[in-house]
Each structure stands twice: as structure tokens, then as C-alpha cells.
Design a protein around this motif. Structure first.
Motif, mmCIF file in Angstrom:
data_model
loop_
_atom_site.group_PDB
_atom_site.id
_atom_site.type_symbol
_atom_site.label_atom_id
_atom_site.label_comp_id
_atom_site.label_asym_id
_atom_site.label_seq_id
_atom_site.Cartn_x
_atom_site.Cartn_y
_atom_site.Cartn_z
ATOM 1 N N LEU A 1 8.394 1.143 -0.903
ATOM 2 C CA LEU A 1 8.362 2.594 -1.155
ATOM 3 C C LEU A 1 9.760 3.077 -1.576
ATOM 4 O O LEU A 1 10.572 2.277 -2.021
ATOM 5 C CB LEU A 1 7.820 3.363 0.057
ATOM 6 C CG LEU A 1 6.403 2.920 0.486
ATOM 7 C CD1 LEU A 1 5.989 3.589 1.776
ATOM 8 C CD2 LEU A 1 5.387 3.205 -0.611
ATOM 9 N N GLU A 2 10.046 4.371 -1.421
ATOM 10 C CA GLU A 2 11.337 4.891 -1.880
ATOM 11 C C GLU A 2 12.459 4.261 -1.036
ATOM 12 O O GLU A 2 12.242 3.911 0.121
ATOM 13 C CB GLU A 2 11.408 6.416 -1.739
ATOM 14 C CG GLU A 2 10.298 7.176 -2.440
ATOM 15 C CD GLU A 2 9.016 7.208 -1.620
ATOM 16 O OE1 GLU A 2 9.102 7.342 -0.386
ATOM 17 O OE2 GLU A 2 7.924 7.089 -2.207
ATOM 18 N N LYS A 3 13.617 4.208 -1.620
ATOM 19 C CA LYS A 3 14.740 3.484 -1.012
ATOM 20 C C LYS A 3 15.033 3.905 0.441
ATOM 21 O O LYS A 3 15.286 3.063 1.295
ATOM 22 C CB LYS A 3 15.980 3.715 -1.882
ATOM 23 C CG LYS A 3 17.146 2.837 -1.551
ATOM 24 C CD LYS A 3 18.227 2.986 -2.613
ATOM 25 C CE LYS A 3 19.604 2.654 -2.081
ATOM 26 N NZ LYS A 3 20.153 3.684 -1.211
ATOM 27 N N SER B 1 12.991 5.560 2.492
ATOM 28 C CA SER B 1 11.808 5.881 3.273
ATOM 29 C C SER B 1 11.560 4.882 4.404
ATOM 30 O O SER B 1 11.756 3.674 4.246
ATOM 31 C CB SER B 1 10.587 5.917 2.353
ATOM 32 O OG SER B 1 9.442 6.162 3.126
ATOM 33 N N TYR B 2 11.133 5.416 5.541
ATOM 34 C CA TYR B 2 10.709 4.558 6.645
ATOM 35 C C TYR B 2 9.183 4.464 6.692
ATOM 36 O O TYR B 2 8.613 3.946 7.646
ATOM 37 C CB TYR B 2 11.243 5.089 7.983
ATOM 38 C CG TYR B 2 12.737 4.923 8.121
ATOM 39 C CD1 TYR B 2 13.313 3.655 8.090
ATOM 40 C CD2 TYR B 2 13.570 6.017 8.272
ATOM 41 C CE1 TYR B 2 14.676 3.483 8.199
ATOM 42 C CE2 TYR B 2 14.944 5.865 8.378
ATOM 43 C CZ TYR B 2 15.487 4.599 8.343
ATOM 44 O OH TYR B 2 16.845 4.436 8.448
ATOM 45 N N ASP B 3 8.530 5.015 5.676
ATOM 46 C CA ASP B 3 7.068 4.931 5.621
ATOM 47 C C ASP B 3 6.621 3.525 5.213
ATOM 48 O O ASP B 3 7.417 2.729 4.712
ATOM 49 C CB ASP B 3 6.522 5.938 4.609
ATOM 50 C CG ASP B 3 6.436 7.345 5.186
ATOM 51 O OD1 ASP B 3 6.661 7.504 6.408
ATOM 52 O OD2 ASP B 3 6.138 8.288 4.423
ATOM 53 N N PHE B 4 5.347 3.269 5.438
ATOM 54 C CA PHE B 4 4.776 1.974 5.100
ATOM 55 C C PHE B 4 3.546 2.170 4.214
ATOM 56 O O PHE B 4 2.943 3.247 4.181
ATOM 57 C CB PHE B 4 4.334 1.237 6.379
ATOM 58 C CG PHE B 4 5.433 1.015 7.366
ATOM 59 C CD1 PHE B 4 6.305 -0.055 7.226
ATOM 60 C CD2 PHE B 4 5.621 1.891 8.436
ATOM 61 C CE1 PHE B 4 7.326 -0.266 8.132
ATOM 62 C CE2 PHE B 4 6.645 1.690 9.346
ATOM 63 C CZ PHE B 4 7.500 0.611 9.197
ATOM 64 N N SER B 5 3.179 1.102 3.511
ATOM 65 C CA SER B 5 1.932 1.104 2.749
ATOM 66 C C SER B 5 1.431 -0.332 2.709
ATOM 67 O O SER B 5 2.189 -1.247 2.361
ATOM 68 C CB SER B 5 2.192 1.609 1.335
ATOM 69 O OG SER B 5 1.074 1.294 0.527
ATOM 70 N N PHE B 6 0.188 -0.521 3.095
ATOM 71 C CA PHE B 6 -0.353 -1.880 3.124
ATOM 72 C C PHE B 6 -1.573 -2.051 2.240
ATOM 73 O O PHE B 6 -2.104 -3.153 2.124
ATOM 74 C CB PHE B 6 -0.684 -2.304 4.565
ATOM 75 C CG PHE B 6 0.538 -2.384 5.430
ATOM 76 C CD1 PHE B 6 1.446 -3.421 5.278
ATOM 77 C CD2 PHE B 6 0.805 -1.402 6.374
ATOM 78 C CE1 PHE B 6 2.594 -3.491 6.048
ATOM 79 C CE2 PHE B 6 1.945 -1.455 7.153
ATOM 80 C CZ PHE B 6 2.844 -2.502 6.990
ATOM 81 N N SER B 7 -2.030 -0.956 1.595
ATOM 82 C CA SER B 7 -3.263 -1.094 0.819
ATOM 83 C C SER B 7 -3.035 -1.914 -0.461
ATOM 84 O O SER B 7 -3.912 -2.649 -0.903
ATOM 85 C CB SER B 7 -3.875 0.265 0.504
ATOM 86 O OG SER B 7 -3.073 0.940 -0.406
ATOM 87 N N GLY B 8 -1.818 -1.811 -1.046
ATOM 88 C CA GLY B 8 -1.511 -2.591 -2.249
ATOM 89 C C GLY B 8 -1.502 -4.085 -1.936
ATOM 90 O O GLY B 8 -2.012 -4.899 -2.709
ATOM 91 N N LEU B 9 -0.934 -4.412 -0.808
ATOM 92 C CA LEU B 9 -0.883 -5.816 -0.382
ATOM 93 C C LEU B 9 -2.302 -6.341 -0.128
ATOM 94 O O LEU B 9 -2.654 -7.451 -0.557
ATOM 95 C CB LEU B 9 -0.033 -5.917 0.886
ATOM 96 C CG LEU B 9 0.018 -7.282 1.564
ATOM 97 C CD1 LEU B 9 0.638 -8.334 0.641
ATOM 98 C CD2 LEU B 9 0.821 -7.198 2.870
ATOM 99 N N LYS B 10 -3.086 -5.517 0.551
ATOM 100 C CA LYS B 10 -4.477 -5.901 0.821
ATOM 101 C C LYS B 10 -5.219 -6.140 -0.509
ATOM 102 O O LYS B 10 -5.916 -7.148 -0.671
ATOM 103 C CB LYS B 10 -5.164 -4.768 1.607
ATOM 104 C CG LYS B 10 -6.611 -4.977 1.891
ATOM 105 C CD LYS B 10 -7.238 -3.685 2.395
ATOM 106 C CE LYS B 10 -7.257 -2.620 1.324
ATOM 107 N NZ LYS B 10 -7.660 -1.303 1.793
#
Ligand code: KG4
Ligand code: ZN
Length: 335
Positions: free
Chosen positions: A201-203, A205-214
Motif C-alpha cells: 500500500l502507500e509508503k 500506511s500501516y493498513d493491510f490488504s490481502f485480497s490481491g494476494l488471494k
């Protein structure tokens, strides 16, 4: 001295525990329903509620017996108020209310995720400020705690929770429920990992995203199938696991440095993942910070963690009343 009876029924484990002074486990009983849900490939809410109703009384009695205490010895009754499956939560709440009413005890409603974090208090004394990495079936969060009972979410998933991603990938790999441990087991048999994307994500950001990996995992399986290639499932599982662990660990390390916390604590069902535990331990080995990683039995859902959190609430004079209701979407707020 406080002796708290805690009950947890938010998902598919019926659990009761007796906790002394917020840090000592007198008993910790978990009746899992995993087998009943396995053939459906996931938790069936209606079945979960029915199982809870059937066993909650016996589980509570066993917890009291193992702790060698009676209702008269209790200071308070604690129960998971949310988030979770509404029908499942209700069973624990009604059991707790009945006990509180019958024995004139205070009733403490606990947030499930706060419970996961406070599981670490059963490992060592929590020292603030701390940073919690919460990774479960429904949550993926980095939480800054300036002091006891204060929660500031500094990062969270924008789509799938990490445990949810494990469970979906497990299904795609034709592995049985619960997915997490099975994906990990398969990954361990691989010699090399398939290279999969990391979602940073943005440099800042502490957010996460796992749908792309899935999706990358699903695409790989589909593409191979169409081209008549036999996918190296173990290498794919290992690639998935490495991507997840890399991102979780890197963001935790960066947050620890920025917030300059005294402790980093791991929490939630995915904390049972050996690869994650090992990578975090290595990442913090030479840093001036204490890393707490609960034993496996305190990572997955249990009532001991609910008792540990309730003790902290009790010290602050917080208790609920008989109007308490199940709150499936309960937000994590400071107490
Ligand atoms: O905290 P938890 O028991 O229930 C919730 O509050 O959600 O977490 C359950 C999640 C499931 O998605 C399960 O697949 C995952 O934790 N999990 C694991 C492992 N053990 C459980 N994920 C990865 N590796 C594991 N060893
Ligand atoms: Zn949980």
C-alpha cells in the motif's frame, strides 16, 4: 484477590476459564466444534449456536471444578459481548447473566479483540506503551496502546482479514477447514516458494490488504489448470505464507520504531502460525523491545483471555448490567 469466571462463545469454540488476579490461569476449558463445521468448509452460525447451548453449562462447571472454586468464591463473571456471531454470542451472554443473577455477581462484557490482546497478560506483565499485532479470522490490525485499556488502531485491513485469506486459500487448495493450520502444514513441505506479490500500500500506511494476494493464488491455480500444468500446491502455499508474513512483520517493525513502544504483543488465531512467530521473533531479537507471543492455546479463541481483560476492566470499576446484549459489530473502544 480477584477470581473471575470468564465465558467465550463468539464463534465455534465454547470456552470457560477461571482467572485469578488477571494473570493466573486456574482453569481454561475449550470445547471445539471444529469437526461439526469441517464438512461444510466453514463455520455454520446456526450449528454453532446449537452446540454452544448444548455444552455451555458443562463447560462452565468443568472450569469451576478444575479451578477448585465454587460460585461463592467468584468476584465477577465476564463474557464476550462482541464482535462475533450474534446467535453464538447470545448463548454465552445468557449463561453469564444467569450466573451473575443467581449469585449476585457483577457482569463484565468484554470485547473479543481486547481479549486476544490481553491474552498476553497471562504470559507476562503488559508494559505500556505497547503495540499489538492482531491477526485473526475477522481482524487484522496494528493497535497502539498508550496505557492500559486504551486502544488506537493505527492500521487495519482494507479487505480480507488475514485468517480469512488463509481460509479462502485453503479452500482453493482443497484443504480442509480450518484453513490456517492446513495451509501452514502444506507450506512446510515445500522446498521453494512460488513468488507472489506483496501488498505494501502507500509508503507510510500501516493498513493491510490481502485480497490481491488471494486472487494471485486463485489465478495461478486457474491458469495452470487451463494449461494442463499440475500446480506445485506446496510451493504456492509457501509463497502465500511468505508474502503474508513479510508484510505483517515489516509493518510491525516500522510501527514499533515510529511509536517507540516498550512491548510488541502478538494476538489472535493466526498468531498460532509458526512462520509468523519465528519471523517476528527474529525481527525483534536485536531490538530494545520485548516481544510477547502467547502459547498456541492462548492464540486461538479461549476464555482465559476474556478473564484477563475483564480483570483490567474490573480494576477500573467497569461492569455491565442485565441489559447487556450480543453486539456482533461491537467496535473496539477504550475502557
Ligand atoms: O482468533 P480466532 O481463533 O477466531 C477469530 O476470532 O477469528 O482466529 C481464527 C483464524 C482462522 O482464520 C484460522 O484459519 C486462523 O485463525 N489460524 C491460522 C493458524 N491457526 C489458526 N492461520 C494461519 N496459521 C495457523 N497456524
Ligand atoms: Zn478470536
Amino acid at each position: 484477590m480477584t477470581t473471575i469466571l470468564a465465558i467465550e462463545t463468539s464463534c465455534d469454540e465454547t470456552a470457560a476459564a477461571v482467572i485469578e488476579n488477571g494473570d493466573t490461569i486456574r482453569s481454561n476449558v475449550v470445547a471445539t466444534q471444529m469437526e461439526s463445521h469441517a464438512r461444510f468448509g466453514g463455520v455454520v452460525p446456526e450449528i454453532a449456536s446449537r452446540h454452544h447451548v448444548e455444552v455451555v453449562t458443562a463447560v462452565v462447571e468443568e472450569a469451576l471444578e478444575k479451578a477448585n472454586v465454587t460460585y461463592q468464591d467468584l468476584t465477577a463473571v465476564a463474557v464476550t459481548e462482541g464482535p462475533g456471531l450474534v446467535g453464538a454470542l447470545l448463548v454465552g451472554i445468557h449463561a453469564a447473566k444467569a450466573i451473575a443473577f443467581a449469585h449476585g455477581l457483577p457482569l463484565i462484557g468484554v470485547h473479543h479483540i481486547a481479549g486476544h490482546i490481553y491474552a498476553n497478560q497471562l504470559v507476562a506483565k503488559l508494559q505500556f506503551p505497547l503495540l499489538a499485532l492482531v491477526v485473526s479470522g475477522g481482524h487484522t490490525e496494528l493497535i497502539y496502546m498508550e496505557k492500559d485499556g486504551h486502544f488506537q488502531v493505527i492500521g487495519q485491513t482494507r479487505d480480507d482479514a488475514v485468517g480469512e485469506a488463509y481460509d479462502k486459500v485453503a479452500r482453493a487448495l482443497a484443504l480442509p477447514y480450518p484453513g490456517g493450520p492446513n495451509v501452514e502444514q502444506l507450506a512446510d513441505t515445500a522446498e521453494a516458494a512460488l513468488d507472489l506479490p506483496r501488498s505494501w500500500l502507500e509508503k507510510d500506511s500501516y493498513d493491510f490488504s490481502f485480497s490481491g494476494l488471494k486472487s494471485a493464488v486463485l489465478n495461478r491455480l486457474n491458469n495452470d489448470k487451463q494449461r494442463g500444468i499440475v500446480t506445485d500446491r506446496a510451493a504456492l502455499a509457501k509463497g502465500f505464507q511468505e508474502s503474508v508474513v513479510d508484510v505483517l512483520v515489516a509493518k510491525t517493525v516500522r510501527a514499533q520504531a515510529q511509536f517507540n513502544v516498550k512491548q510488541v504483543v502478538l494476538a489472535g488465531g493466526v498468531a498460532a502460525n509458526k512462520g509468523l512467530r519465528k519471523a517476528l521473533t527474529e525481527a525483534f531479537a536485536n531490538k530494545d523491545v520485548t516481544l510477547l507471543v502467547p502459547p498456541l492455546s492462548l492464540c486461538t479463541d479461549n476464555a482465559a483471555m476474556i478473564g484477563a481483560c475483564a480483570h483490567s476492566m474490573w480494576l477500573r470499576g467497569i461492569s455491565g448490567n442485565m441489559a447487556m446484549n450480543a453486539r456482533p459489530g461491537l467496535p473496539l473502544s477504550s475502557f
